[in-house]
Design a protein around this motif. Structure first.
Motif, short mmCIF file in Angstrom:
data_model
loop_
_atom_site.label_atom_id
_atom_site.label_comp_id
_atom_site.label_asym_id
_atom_site.label_seq_id
_atom_site.Cartn_x
_atom_site.Cartn_y
_atom_site.Cartn_z
N UNK A 80 0.84 -1.20 0.00
CA UNK A 80 0.00 0.00 0.00
C UNK A 80 0.87 1.25 0.00
N UNK A 81 0.41 2.30 -0.68
CA UNK A 81 1.14 3.57 -0.80
C UNK A 81 2.49 3.40 -1.49
N UNK A 82 2.60 2.44 -2.38
CA UNK A 82 3.85 2.22 -3.09
C UNK A 82 3.57 2.37 -4.58
N UNK A 83 4.50 2.94 -5.30
CA UNK A 83 4.34 3.13 -6.74
C UNK A 83 5.24 2.12 -7.43
#
Length: 92
Positions: A80-83
């Motif tokens: 999560x919250x990772x590109x």
């Protein structure tokens, strides 16, 4: 001469009695050797248990990292919250 002999025998008797029945006598030494043997056995069991736990922890750490790596590269999973950025090399 006789008095000196008796005095020396008495001193030898006192030293011998201290050796057998005194504070650091044979019975105390035997007791401490028994306690030492018990402690060595306890320490060896603890060392074995610690080695097993260490191996288990290493397996869990490495295992999770390996699972995460496979999930990222083979399945394209992200946290999560990772590109996710993929760079591919051109085929020749």
């Amino acid at each position: 001469m006789r008095f000196v002999t008796l005095a020396l025998l008495a001193l030898i008797g006192l030293v011998h009695a201290e050796l057998w029945f005194g504070k650091g006598g044979v019975s105390r030494v035997m007791e401490l050797q028994g306690k030492l043997a018990e402690q060595k056995a306890t320490n060896e069991a603890a060392r074995t248990r610690n080695a097993q736990m260490d191996a288990e922890v290493r397996d869990l750490k490495e295992g999770l990292e390996m699972v995460e790596e496979k999930a990222r590269y083979e399945l394209g999973m992200v946290k999560p919250d990772e590109i996710l950025v993929q760079v591919s090399t051109p085929r020749k």
